[in-house]
Design an enzyme around this catalytic site. Structure first.
Site, short mmCIF file in Angstrom:
data_model
loop_
_atom_site.label_atom_id
_atom_site.label_comp_id
_atom_site.label_asym_id
_atom_site.label_seq_id
_atom_site.Cartn_x
_atom_site.Cartn_y
_atom_site.Cartn_z
N ASP A 38 -4.81 -0.46 -2.83
CA ASP A 38 -4.24 0.34 -1.59
C ASP A 38 -3.93 1.77 -2.06
OD1 ASP A 38 -2.28 0.99 0.27
OD2 ASP A 38 -2.22 -0.75 1.25
N GLY A 39 -4.41 2.68 -1.15
CA GLY A 39 -4.40 3.93 -1.72
C GLY A 39 -2.83 4.48 -1.68
N ASP A 61 -9.41 10.11 3.29
CA ASP A 61 -10.27 9.88 3.90
C ASP A 61 -10.45 8.29 4.02
OD1 ASP A 61 -12.48 10.15 5.86
OD2 ASP A 61 -14.01 10.52 4.20
#
Length: 303
Positions: free
Chosen positions: A167-168, A185
């Site tokens: 998970d970013g 993005d």
């Protein structure tokens, strides 16, 4: 953080802009003439999830389509997540990806780049090619997207390039790294995940960046909440940002800097053109002109 309202940011950042049409000889069309891969001029399915066929809704699972020279990543039949020219895989096929590379005007020689969201790897692949001295880390939450990397000729992991599954938002919060450039993005089959557009996330992005670090965010203009997302970035970065619409699309690219005031003059743009041509980035001067116009419009609005 500052208390600027979403409506105030809307008026300051989005008013008075209309997309110019680019001419046939615009440098954004002149990337490279190198033919890197053969292709068939046919329409076919490059990859579908198990049990799916043309016309099915693949329930949010990623799939690849090919039409002529175009190979694209989809989560459904309605929206293209990423695109690639089969004949020239390094070419940035989608206009917003060219706009996001405008970060090079603010830092032409970054040493540490992080990306949240892989998709078809257009930005990761291009940065790997154009910035050989940069260390690049890409964080993608979906393993089934990462599994498609070979379809888009994304480089293998190496000592300066790696793709992490995670998970970013968690990565930005926990990683001790201090990137020069942080590109966001990240989209799923619904849109931008809430954890990648919250005030907390943007605060963590600001804290994580190195001195003079730059965050570059792709926002989708048709998202009813995108102006609220812009307002959150404005708050987290103390107003030190510029928003640049992409030509011919609804994408908005946010450039937000930690440190000195973000700016780009016509003189700075002209000095950079030779460098970008040497990097097979002849599309960038057109992007730079668009960025300069946004700064000029903002200056006039603030008088």
């Amino acid at each position: 953080m500052s208390g600027t309202s979403a409506a105030g940011v809307d008026d300051a950042l989005f008013s008075g802009w209309s997309a110019p049409r680019l001419g046939e000889d615009d440098p954004s069309d002149l990337l490279t003439e190198t033919n890197l891969a053969p292709h068939d001029q046919v329409c076919r399915v490059g990859y579908l999830p198990s049990g799916s066929c043309m016309g099915d809704h693949p329930l949010g699972k990623p799939f690849v389509l090919e039409f002529g020279d175009s190979r694209s990543l989809h989560f459904d039949w309605a929206c293209v997540q990423s695109g690639m020219s089969i004949a020239n895989p390094l070419k940035l096929s989608l206009e917003y990806t060219k706009t996001m590379m405008g970060f090079l005007f603010f830092n032409p020689d970054p040493r540490h780049i992080e990306m949240i969201g892989l998709g078809g790897g257009s930005l990761a692949k291009y940065c790997h090619h154009a910035l050989p001295d940069a260390d690049i880390t890409v964080v993608e939450i979906r393993s089934d997207v990462i599994d498609l990397r070979e379809h888009f000729l994304i480089p293998s992991d190496s000592d300066r390039f790696r793709i992490l599954c995670g998970d970013g938002a968690d990565y930005v919060k926990a990683s001790p790294a201090r990137p020069d450039i942080l590109m966001v993005d990240g989209f799923d089959d619904v849109g931008q995940p809430p954890q990648l557009c919250s005030s907390e996330f943007y605060d963590h992005c600001y804290s994580r960046l190195g001195p003079e670090g730059l965050m570059v965010v792709n926002l989708w203009g048709k998202d009813r909440d995108y102006r609220h997302h812009a307002a959150r970035i404005e708050q987290s970065f103390f107003g030190n940002l510029i928003i640049v619409p992409s030509e011919g699309t609804s994408n908005k690219t946010v450039f937000a800097r930690k440190g000195s005031r973000i700016s780009l003059s016509t003189a700075e743009l002209e000095r950079s053109e030779t460098v970008f041509k040497d990097r097979d980035a002849r599309f960038l001067p057109a992007i730079g002109k668009r960025i300069v116009r946004q700064f000029q419009r903002r200056t006039k609005q603030n008088r």
